[in-house]
Scaffold this active site. Structure first.
Site: not given
Length: 640
Positions: A337, A366, A384, A386, A388, A472, A518
């Site tokens: 992000c 991570r 991910q 991912d 945004h 979320k 997200h």
RNA sequence: GCCAAUGUAGCUCAGGGGUAGAGCACUUCCUUGGUAAGGAAGAGGUCAUGGGUUCAAUUCCCAUCAUUGGCUCCA
């Protein structure tokens, strides 16, 4: 006298104080033998507890959820009794029933209780069960309860009692064992016929890592040995679907100690599956107005200072990469992000451009705790799917609906019908843990609630589970062994736009703050594929199967014909291979079946002469001989 | 990170103070076979790594690493 109403609506009168067991006996001895608890006015109770008011009653057998709970809860007490007799002086934590069995948390003091001890305890339990002791309920005053456990020297029970209200405390006794417990329990230990203690684990007292770690013993029990055998059989079957096992067998991915723990290596077949998923989603997102980007795997520390992640996660994360320049530090990116925020900031935006949807299959790193690593499901490097979405506040709901629709489409396409959609809201008691105004939170929360309602999916709501920057919606799926994992997620975020000072120019020429969503429908390829492997038992749908058709020549005299068939299939974009080994056809079939190849084509003299193929479907067997073009039609139909 | 357990051939596992074994897989040869395992021979292991005890350690002890089951955590 009291009126007892049965589930079928029939009403019968009994003397006040009659127990549910007596009522069951009045109906039939057979029923009385099978029931283990009763639901009285919706509350599950002991069978032998007197009923003092008119009530609706339902009898619970082991097969009923409430019955199982009482049964397993009672077995937990039985285990505690066994443990106390074998290991005097131990201190007891809590021992509840769970989804598939029960556990009890025990403080063994200086003794290290190991797996080798389990059998001994199991045997003691069986011995005690045979004594056929009744589970007796008694109401005790708080003073007496405290006195009892002070005498017994059990600090955990004392702590539990302290939190209880006087007049609301009950003990249960069976044989020589007394426990603080609100019940309900089964009538006696004698109906516990089969017990298996499954595993051992450390568990912090009250789930708090600052507390002492107790030894948790997990077990399961049944009223019949055959039910236990069946249960253990099911567990064995489930283990065969474990993605770690199938991942190795099917050559999908691997780990290497030299590369590092939690760092998955994708083998060619696994990479193929992953790429198929990626291409599918890429196409869907293109249709839905997403723009694909690529950002670097590392970023300057300053990026994460701005995003706030450095303050929150910097210490417990992979440590920074240094450069020859002093004071310059880079981090492996733990999320995409912040990079995407920088993309948004790169040029000024008009409200006319919004929403802007920036997507990336971004690999992130991570430092997950060592004890948490688990196959592909919990790793230290993962990718991910991912994206945004930067939008105006009044576009939030529509965007959320669009994302929800995409997520549902993905889950459907992958055949995940059993998932839980969890709405995670902030804890209203604890608002200071979150950033952003009440107004903004209410808007975001209602956007999620309205959107899920509109689309009509069942949801569960958890207070206090929101991210610190916004509410979320998470999609949870269970693995082969019943453990729940979060896959897709959709999160509303007011925080990062603030921290990165993102803005757009509105119609009145003033600057406004966009809202960010997200979202990741798969979550990560690693975890998604781990669950896909388990849900399909490695039998990927045809469009995902790395090899779709294995061609099996009867002998090497037919290799040329096999090659001809293979080339023809490849020409039409099917993924075919030939098994040219000098093996008998039975062996080749077996190997193709074991490798879970969806289709096999057997070609020999007959097929070559007639210009046909003999087809075989995985798990199903011979589906007849046919012209190649007809076989391709079968494939095409299955692909659509 | 914490608790418990495990680590022997590519895989599944047996063994055990005197430097290792099975099945499958692999290689070679024989076999050219019709719908879930043809036969024979062979190759393959610093018994996770590092210390310690011992005349001798893969075996016992300690540490480390990895894995497993949980707990805690999860941007």
């Amino acid at each position: 006298m009291i009126d007892i109403t049965f589930p079928d609506g029939r009403v019968q009168t009994y003397p006040k104080g009659t127990s549910a067991l007596e009522i069951a006996k009045s109906i039939s001895e057979g029923l009385a033998r099978q029931v283990i608890a009763a639901e009285v006015n919706g509350e599950v109770r002991d069978l032998n507890r007197p009923i003092n008011e008119s009530a609706k009653i339902a009898f619970l057998k082991f097969e009923d959820k409430g019955g199982k709970k009482a049964f397993w809860h009672s077995t937990a007490h039985l285990m505690a009794e066994a443990l106390e007799s074998l290991y005097p002086g131990i201190k007891l934590g809590i021992g509840p029933p769970i989804e598939n069995g029960f556990y009890y948390d025990i403080d063994f003091g200086d003794y290290t209780f190991g797996e080798a001890d389990l059998e001994k305890v199991e045997n003691k339990m069986k011995e005690l069960a045979k004594q056929n002791n009744e589970y007796l309920r008694s109401e005790v005053s708080k003073d007496k309860a405290l006195a009892f456990f002070t005498e017994k020297n059990d600090p955990y029970k004392l702590e539990l009692i302290e939190a209880l209200e006087d007049g609301n405390i009950t003990f249960y006794t069976q044989g020589n064992f007394v426990d603080l417990c609100k019940g309900p329990h089964i009538p006696n230990t004698g109906i516990i016929k089969a017990v298996k203690l499954l595993s051992l684990a450390g568990a912090y007292w009250r789930g708090n890592e600052k507390n002492k770690m107790l030894t948790r013993i997990y077990g399961v029990s049944f009223p019949k040995q055959s039910l236990l055998d069946e249960h253990l059989q099911l567990l064995e079957e489930a283990k065969k679907r474990d993605h770690r096992r199938l991942g190795a067998e099917l050559q999908l991915f691997m780990f290497s100690e030299k590369v590092g723990a939690g760092l998955p290596i994708w083998l060619p077949k696994g990479t193929f599956v992953r790429n198929q998923l990626e291409n599918y989603l890429k196409e869907e997102q293109l249709k839905r107005g997403y723009q694909q980007v690529i950002t670097p795997h590392i970023a300057n520390k300053n990026l994460y200072i701005t995003s706030g992640h450095y303050a929150k996660y910097g210490e417990g994360s992979f440590q920074p990469i240094k450069t020859p320049n002093e004071n310059e530090e880079f981090f492996l990116k733990p999320m995409n992000c912040p990079h995407h925020c920088e993309i948004f900031k790169h040029v000024p935006h008009s409200y006319r451009e919004l929403p802007i949807r920036i997507a990336e299959f971004g690999t992130v790193y991570r430092y997950e705790q060592s004890g948490e690593l688990h196959g592909l499901s919990r790793v230290r490097s993962f990718t991910q799917d991912d994206a945004h979405i930067f939008c105006m506040p009044d576009q939030l709901k529509d965007e959320f609906l669009n994302v929800l629709d995409l997520t549902m489409q993905v889950l459907n396409r992958m055949g995940f019908s059993e998932f839980t959609a969890q709405i995670s809201l902030r804890d209203p008691e604890n608002k200071e843990k979150y950033i952003g105004s009440d107004e903004v939170w209410e808007k975001a929360e209602s956007a999620i609630i309205d959107a899920t309602r509109e689309i009509g999916i069942p949801t569960i709501t958890e207070l206090g589970e929101a991210a610190f920057y916004g509410p979320k919606l998470d999609f949870m799926v269970k693995d082969a062994l019943g453990r729940s994992w979060q896959l897709g997620t959709i999160q509303v975020d007011y925080n990062l736009p603030e921290r990165f000072d993102l803005e757009y120019v509105a119609s009145d020429n003033t600057k406004h703050r966009p809202v960010m969503i997200h979202r990741a429908p798969f979550g990560s390829f690693e975890r998604f594929i781990s669950l896909l492997i388990e849900s399909t038992a490695g039998n990927f749908p045809l469009w995902l199967a790395p090899t779709q058709v294995m061609i099996l020549p009867i002998s090497d005299k037919f290799n040329a014909y096999a090659q001809y068939i293979c080339d023809a299939l490849k020409k039409d974009d099917f993924r075919a291979e030939i098994d040219q080994r000098q093996e008998k056809i039975g062996k080749k079939i077996r190997d193709a079946e074991v490798s879970k190849t969806p289709y096999m084509l057997i070609v020999g003299e007959k097929e070559e002469l007639e210009g046909l193929v003999s087809a075989r479907k995985h798990g199903q067997g011979d589906i007849g001989s046919m012209a190649l073009k007809d076989f391709m039609l079968i494939l095409k139909n299955e692909l659509n």
